[in-house]
Design an enzyme around this catalytic site. Structure first.
Site, PDB file in Angstrom:
ATOM      1  N   SER A 126       0.861  -1.192   0.000  1.00  0.00           N
ATOM      2  CA  SER A 126       0.000   0.000   0.000  1.00  0.00           C
ATOM      3  C   SER A 126       0.888   1.229   0.000  1.00  0.00           C
ATOM      4  O   SER A 126       2.008   1.199   0.537  1.00  0.00           O
ATOM      5  CB  SER A 126      -0.876   0.035   1.255  1.00  0.00           C
ATOM      6  OG  SER A 126      -1.459   1.312   1.434  1.00  0.00           O
ATOM      7  N   TYR A 138      -1.732  -0.524  10.490  1.00  0.00           N
ATOM      8  CA  TYR A 138      -1.849  -0.915   9.071  1.00  0.00           C
ATOM      9  C   TYR A 138      -0.587  -0.506   8.313  1.00  0.00           C
ATOM     10  O   TYR A 138      -0.036  -1.299   7.542  1.00  0.00           O
ATOM     11  CB  TYR A 138      -3.077  -0.243   8.467  1.00  0.00           C
ATOM     12  CG  TYR A 138      -3.318  -0.591   7.000  1.00  0.00           C
ATOM     13  CD1 TYR A 138      -3.711  -1.872   6.615  1.00  0.00           C
ATOM     14  CD2 TYR A 138      -3.168   0.375   6.000  1.00  0.00           C
ATOM     15  CE1 TYR A 138      -3.942  -2.189   5.276  1.00  0.00           C
ATOM     16  CE2 TYR A 138      -3.400   0.069   4.660  1.00  0.00           C
ATOM     17  CZ  TYR A 138      -3.785  -1.211   4.304  1.00  0.00           C
ATOM     18  OH  TYR A 138      -4.014  -1.520   2.978  1.00  0.00           O
TER      19      TYR A 138
END
Ligand code: NDP
Length: 237
Positions: A132, A146
């Protein structure tokens, strides 16, 4: 023109969202494709019917199960590790078990899956992990856990590229920005905040991410390895 004829591909986490788009793209390119799923049996069956790919239930939180599924496929040419979950929120309030489960799925499983696949992977194989842009940039509060999982993917990709390079196996990550999926719907409550960080202010379509994966697993990318490939509308610029 199909470019992946004769290639055997496994996508971890392929039932929905970005993973499903990758399954669709790789089957369209001629790859002999199988994919795992955890909870979405109906979506997995529908995708298998539509594409001719094989669906296999395997929970990416379970390292041994993932290793067993990979070992059961024989020599792969392509492994795409897409399965991922997100836990966001005030770290002081977060459930530590949920954070640890995310680390299992987003970090531990990808590492062990890549190593297990490489044991029997054909020379010139391809390993792609969906990271990501949050591995590079976490511009709002609540995303530390995350982000740490997606930063960990970067180190893994760099290191494994060196471990397997002698066999012509490439190891790369794809780092999306916001993508319109169940995880991050284009009309979700965070959309304006996310778009404010972007040069092109929209969510990507899953098929756009699958296009970058198709390049990385295809015949033109044999010298591309150890790198993070960001596709984020300028989120990280
Ligand atoms: P979705 O939540 O829409 O889909 C997740 C997919 O992963 C599903 O097919 C799901 O299968 C599978 N999956 C989740 N947990 C497990 C598990 N324990 N075992 C096996 N499969 C699992 O997510 P996205 O498509 O949006 O995300 C895919 C990847 O892209 C993730 O790694 C995510 O972190 C990353 N990403 C997403 C972004 C976005 O904006 N959407 C941005 C940047 C990165 P099932 O339903 O069967 O459990």
């Amino acid at each position: 023109m199909p470019t992946l004829n004769e290639k055997k591909a496994l996508i971890l986490g392929g039932s929905r969202g970005i993973g499903a788009a990758i399954v669709e793209r790789l089957t369209a390119e001629g790859a002999d494709t199988r994919f795992t799923y955890a909870g979405s049996a109906e979506a997995a069956a529908a995708l298998a019917d539509k594409t001719g790919a094989t669906a296999i239930q395997t929970d990416s939180a379970d390292r041994a199960a993932v290793a067993g599924t990979i070992a059961g496929q024989g020599a792969l040419d392509i492994l795409v590790i897409n399965a991922g979950v997100v836990v966001m929120g005030d770290p002081l309030e977060s459930d530590p078990d949920a954070v640890d489960r995310m680390i299992d799925i987003n970090v531990r499983s990808p590492y062990h899956a890549a190593v297990e696949a490489a044991r029997s992977m054909n020379d010139g194989g391809r390993i792609v992990v969906i990271g990501s842009v949050n591995g590079d940039r976490m511009p709002f509060p609540g995303g530390a856990a995350y982000a740490l999982t997606k930063s960990a993917v970067q180190g893994m990709v760099r290191g494994l590229a060196r471990d397997f390079g002698e066999r012509g196996i490439t190891v790369n990550s794809v780092q999306p920005g916001p993508v319109d999926t169940d995880m991050n719907p284009a009309d979700g409550p965070m959309k304006d905040t996310m778009h404010s960080f972007m040069a092109i202010k929209r969510h990507a379509r899953p098929a756009e991410i699958a296009g970058m994966v198709a390049y990385l697993v295809g015949p033109e990318a044999g010298i591309v390895t150890g790198a993070q490939h960001t596709i984020d509308g300028g989120f990280g610029a």
